[in-house]
Motif scaffolding. Structure first.
Motif, PDB file in Angstrom:
ATOM      1  N   HIS A  30       0.821  -1.207   0.000  1.00 17.11           N
ATOM      2  CA  HIS A  30       0.000   0.000   0.000  1.00 17.11           C
ATOM      3  C   HIS A  30       0.862   1.268   0.000  1.00 17.11           C
ATOM      4  N   ALA A  31       1.944   1.223   0.768  1.00 20.77           N
ATOM      5  CA  ALA A  31       2.783   2.413   0.888  1.00 20.77           C
ATOM      6  C   ALA A  31       3.490   2.724  -0.430  1.00 20.77           C
ATOM      7  N   ARG A  32       3.996   1.685  -1.112  1.00 18.88           N
ATOM      8  CA  ARG A  32       4.678   1.955  -2.378  1.00 18.88           C
ATOM      9  C   ARG A  32       3.687   2.456  -3.436  1.00 18.88           C
ATOM     10  N   ALA A  33       2.487   1.932  -3.404  1.00 21.54           N
ATOM     11  CA  ALA A  33       1.464   2.410  -4.342  1.00 21.54           C
ATOM     12  C   ALA A  33       1.187   3.898  -4.102  1.00 21.54           C
ATOM     13  N   LYS A  34       1.146   4.288  -2.838  1.00 25.20           N
ATOM     14  CA  LYS A  34       0.897   5.693  -2.478  1.00 25.20           C
ATOM     15  C   LYS A  34       2.068   6.575  -2.915  1.00 25.20           C
ATOM     16  N   LEU A  35       3.289   6.093  -2.671  1.00 23.86           N
ATOM     17  CA  LEU A  35       4.497   6.825  -3.078  1.00 23.86           C
ATOM     18  C   LEU A  35       4.460   7.143  -4.570  1.00 23.86           C
ATOM     19  N   GLU A  36       4.102   6.127  -5.359  1.00 26.59           N
ATOM     20  CA  GLU A  36       4.140   6.293  -6.813  1.00 26.59           C
ATOM     21  C   GLU A  36       2.954   7.088  -7.332  1.00 26.59           C
ATOM     22  N   ALA A  37       1.774   6.795  -6.803  1.00 31.22           N
ATOM     23  CA  ALA A  37       0.576   7.490  -7.285  1.00 31.22           C
ATOM     24  C   ALA A  37       0.668   8.993  -7.019  1.00 31.22           C
ATOM     25  N   LYS A  38       1.218   9.344  -5.862  1.00 35.32           N
ATOM     26  CA  LYS A  38       1.284  10.768  -5.500  1.00 35.32           C
ATOM     27  C   LYS A  38       2.613  11.412  -5.882  1.00 35.32           C
ATOM     28  N   ARG A  39       3.533  10.618  -6.445  1.00 35.83           N
ATOM     29  CA  ARG A  39       4.855  11.114  -6.834  1.00 35.83           C
ATOM     30  C   ARG A  39       5.573  11.780  -5.657  1.00 35.83           C
ATOM     31  N   LEU A  40       5.624  11.066  -4.551  1.00 34.88           N
ATOM     32  CA  LEU A  40       6.298  11.591  -3.366  1.00 34.88           C
ATOM     33  C   LEU A  40       7.803  11.355  -3.483  1.00 34.88           C
ATOM     34  N   SER A  41       8.564  12.130  -2.720  1.00 36.87           N
ATOM     35  CA  SER A  41      10.002  11.893  -2.644  1.00 36.87           C
ATOM     36  C   SER A  41      10.292  10.694  -1.742  1.00 36.87           C
ATOM     37  N   MET A  42       9.442  10.521  -0.720  1.00 34.85           N
ATOM     38  CA  MET A  42       9.690   9.469   0.259  1.00 34.85           C
ATOM     39  C   MET A  42       8.400   9.207   1.021  1.00 34.85           C
TER      40      MET A  42
END
Lengths: 230, 230
Positions: B161-173
């Motif tokens: 879930h966390a990696r999906a969120k990182l990528e979907a929102k284009r976060l740095s971390m």
């Protein structure tokens, strides 16, 4: 007895009286992360507990999650939801001469509580809420009810709503205050109360909560004494 | 410059970096008395703010209602709802090099908030909830986004879930933790995190929140430095 020789209003008039109180808000879980809460801080409840102890009462408190500390002489029974609070109260109330419902118990809880965090896929979601038990009404409806004191937090027509509640639930006394506008209320350090009982009323004007709690404790002692005498 | 001569990991590497953080829960009003809240205590957010300050960062915090005090060097901007938090963040974020979304922002708010307390007449009521703005996604989607750090509190499949969120929102971390089972999480004094970025991951094991915050601040400084260098 020692209590019997004390002058009226000099304190100690609740010597030996077992008081059960509820304090603070309840939290009703939506899922492991989210909940429905309310703005009760527990300040007034704990201040009242201390004021009753000063008058000699043996106070037991069942408390929802608060961020403030109880007084040094009080070790509250910690609960979270209304159902948990009800169970702890009903287990203890038959041993008590007085029940004071100072907690802001959630009227409703989510019909189902999800065991995993709800994913936020939908643009809007419907939450079905069902009624919680009315702990105060249940205590007041016991065969041999204790002296029961309720609180009413109203946003409008304070005295009308409060007297209706007093009569519908057959309470010994109710203390009502106005929330959501101006000074006083849940998260404030000050408050004012309109106290009602079947035959009368008394207004306690805006003042710091510890002073208001002391005035309310004195009135509770007076009305409790009148009921015992009557 | 002084910052340039510091050894890696010796601290002070965030000297002069403007960091905007959100901290704590939000409260979404149902009526003047009731709200939807969540179990974020603000402990981790304030601990992280202090750890970043120790590394030289200039930290501004926008904070929902918490019962704990911020560190001595922090004067948070107090907000209640997600909409209030969004407004304060968007007003300030363009001046910052880093945005850390440590607040547990409510995903949903009641569609309408009653101005008077809802009367408890019905056995059950339906509450319509609508999506709140995603403050973190909105910041990360800016034309020139700051270095953005998100958190994920998950009850299952944490890393997925966390990696999906990182990528979907284009976060740095993103820093993810498991809630609702066992040790750690919102109201605990200890926690563990799985930190993810596009090319890597690092696990920070269960430890007291201040120590965890220090470890996370060190990792943030490292990843921020790598992004600036890259």
């Amino acid at each position: 007895e020692i209590a019997a020789v004390l002058l009226p209003g000099s304190g100690g008039g609740l010597q030996g009286v077992q008081v059960l109180m509820t304090v603070g808000p309840t939290r009703e879980a939506i899922d492991p992360v989210r909940f429905i809460g309310n703005r009760s801080s527990g300040k007034m409840g704990y201040a009242l507990a201390a004021a009753l102890q000063q008058r000699g009462a043996q106070v037991t408190a069942v408390a929802g999650p608060t961020s403030i500390a109880p007084g040094p002489g009080l070790a509250p029974i910690a609960v979270e939801s209304a159902l948990e609070m009800e169970a702890e109260v009903m287990e203890r109330v038959t041993d008590c001469q007085m029940f004071i419902a100072a907690a802001a118990v959630a009227d409703y809880r989510p019909e189902t509580s999800a065991s995993a965090k709800i994913k936020k896929d939908a643009d809007s979601i419907g939450l079905r809420l069902v009624r919680n038990p009315d702990i105060l009404a249940r205590v007041a409806a016991l065969d041999k009810p204790p002296f029961t004191v309720g609180f009413a937090a109203e946003t409008d027509q304070v005295e009308v709503h409060a007297r209706a509640k007093l009569e519908a639930k057959r309470l010994s006394m109710i203390a009502a205050n106005q929330v959501g506008s101006g000074e006083g209320g849940f998260e404030s350090d000050r408050n004012a109360l309109i106290c009602l009982w079947r035959e009368g009323r008394r207004e306690l004007p805006m003042m710091p909560k510890p002073a208001l709690a002391a005035a309310l404790a004195a009135l509770i002692e007076e009305r409790y004494g009148a009921q015992i005498a009557g």
